[in-house]
Design a protein around this motif. Structure first.
Motif, PDB file in Angstrom:
ATOM      1  N   THR A  88      68.674 -45.273  40.749  1.00  9.56           N
ATOM      2  CA  THR A  88      70.057 -45.084  41.191  1.00  9.56           C
ATOM      3  C   THR A  88      70.904 -44.380  40.134  1.00  9.56           C
ATOM      4  OG1 THR A  88      70.563 -47.374  40.565  1.00  9.56           O
ATOM      5  CG2 THR A  88      70.057 -46.952  42.890  1.00  9.56           C
ATOM      6  N   ASP A  89      70.619 -44.610  38.845  1.00 12.91           N
ATOM      7  CA  ASP A  89      71.312 -43.840  37.800  1.00 12.91           C
ATOM      8  C   ASP A  89      71.013 -42.355  37.967  1.00 12.91           C
ATOM      9  OD1 ASP A  89      72.395 -46.124  36.656  1.00 12.91           O
ATOM     10  OD2 ASP A  89      70.985 -46.169  34.956  1.00 12.91           O
ATOM     11  N   TYR A  91      70.084 -40.834  40.685  1.00 10.97           N
ATOM     12  CA  TYR A  91      70.766 -40.383  41.906  1.00 10.97           C
ATOM     13  C   TYR A  91      72.211 -40.016  41.591  1.00 10.97           C
ATOM     14  CZ  TYR A  91      73.687 -40.923  46.019  1.00 10.97           C
ATOM     15  OH  TYR A  91      74.652 -40.730  46.988  1.00 10.97           O
ATOM     16  N   GLU A  92      72.922 -40.911  40.893  1.00 11.70           N
ATOM     17  CA  GLU A  92      74.331 -40.643  40.545  1.00 11.70           C
ATOM     18  C   GLU A  92      74.481 -39.419  39.651  1.00 11.70           C
ATOM     19  OE1 GLU A  92      77.506 -44.100  40.390  1.00 11.70           O
ATOM     20  OE2 GLU A  92      75.893 -44.434  38.953  1.00 11.70           O
ATOM     21  N   GLN A  93      73.595 -39.283  38.681  1.00  6.84           N
ATOM     22  CA  GLN A  93      73.661 -38.147  37.763  1.00  6.84           C
ATOM     23  C   GLN A  93      73.396 -36.842  38.497  1.00  6.84           C
ATOM     24  OE1 GLN A  93      70.743 -39.670  35.078  1.00  6.84           O
ATOM     25  NE2 GLN A  93      72.220 -40.893  33.927  1.00  6.84           N
ATOM     26  N   LYS A  95      73.858 -36.327  41.690  1.00  9.85           N
ATOM     27  CA  LYS A  95      75.010 -36.138  42.584  1.00  9.85           C
ATOM     28  C   LYS A  95      76.162 -35.459  41.827  1.00  9.85           C
ATOM     29  CE  LYS A  95      78.225 -38.806  45.401  1.00  9.85           C
ATOM     30  NZ  LYS A  95      78.611 -40.146  45.823  1.00  9.85           N
ATOM     31  N   GLU A 157      74.088 -44.350  49.125  1.00 11.57           N
ATOM     32  CA  GLU A 157      75.301 -45.005  48.615  1.00 11.57           C
ATOM     33  C   GLU A 157      75.215 -46.516  48.813  1.00 11.57           C
ATOM     34  OE1 GLU A 157      77.942 -43.786  46.820  1.00 11.57           O
ATOM     35  OE2 GLU A 157      76.797 -41.902  46.716  1.00 11.57           O
ATOM     36  N   LEU A 160      72.902 -47.773  46.120  1.00  7.91           N
ATOM     37  CA  LEU A 160      73.644 -47.819  44.855  1.00  7.91           C
ATOM     38  C   LEU A 160      74.555 -49.047  44.813  1.00  7.91           C
ATOM     39  CD1 LEU A 160      74.427 -46.411  42.191  1.00  7.91           C
ATOM     40  CD2 LEU A 160      76.127 -45.125  43.503  1.00  7.91           C
ATOM     41  N   ARG A 164      74.194 -52.061  42.105  1.00  7.15           N
ATOM     42  CA  ARG A 164      75.318 -52.319  41.193  1.00  7.15           C
ATOM     43  C   ARG A 164      75.927 -53.712  41.399  1.00  7.15           C
ATOM     44  NH1 ARG A 164      73.236 -48.541  39.173  1.00  7.15           N
ATOM     45  NH2 ARG A 164      74.150 -46.531  38.662  1.00  7.15           N
TER      46      ARG A 164
END
Length: 187
Positions: A88-89, A91-93, A95, A157, A160, A164
């Motif tokens: 997920t990190d 994925y966020e990066q 994104k 999302e 994520l 989190r």
């Protein structure tokens, strides 16, 4: 008489792409994998992100023709992450760089996000859903997997948010069974 088993390799060393979008492919894989350029000329680039001297090779071919999908060939390349947190990190990066998955699916053995590179090649990022290879093998031999070898789609999302929030990772990784499903485009 049965032929003797062939000796298996120690590991998969690298994947090499041929492309007419040389610079775009280099930039994509550098960003996507957090890789560095180990070698680059006007015809080839080798990218590394771990102890291997290169994991991705990119070769420039200016005379390639686009083809309609699907065509015979490689379906996708997959990269495994250590944990859901890492997946997920990443994925966020990605994104933040404008790189979004085209498909997110819990296959059962893995939780996976699929992306497209500049040439339209599929790239899977995944995390193993079971604590041991034996548990993963057992699931792939189950009736649930026989009925649905594809898996269950999910919203990245939501994944994520669940990671989190501190939800137990085993709960997040458990595939929701939706019944029979065939491979897209399969006869």
């Amino acid at each position: 008489m049965q032929s003797p088993r062939v000796v298996s390799p120690k590991k998969l060393a690298h994947v090499v792409f041929r492309t007419a979008k040389f610079r775009a492919m280099i930039d994509f894989y550098k960003t996507f994998l957090g890789a560095s350029v180990a070698f680059e000329s006007d015809q080839a680039a080798f990218l590394a992100y771990d102890e291997e001297h290169h994991r991705i090779g990119i070769l420039a071919f200016n005379n390639l023709k686009a083809s309609d999908f699907p065509v015979p060939g490689l379906e996708h390349v997959a990269f495994t992450f250590e944990s859901l947190d890492d997946l997920t990190d990443a994925y966020e990066q990605r994104k933040a760089h404008g790189i979004l998955p085209e498909w997110c699916v819990n296959h059962g053995p893995t939780t996976s996000l699929y992306y497209l590179d500049p040439d339209g090649n599929r790239v899977e990022t995944q995390v193993d859903n079971f604590e041991s290879p034996e548990e993963g093998f057992a699931f792939t031999r189950s009736q649930a997997f026989l009925d649905n070898p594809i898996g269950t789609d999910f919203d990245p999302e939501d994944l994520l948010r669940r990671v989190r929030s501190g939800e137990d990772h085993r709960s997040i990784k458990r595939r929701i069974e939706t019944g029979p499903r065939k491979f897209p485009g399969a006869a």
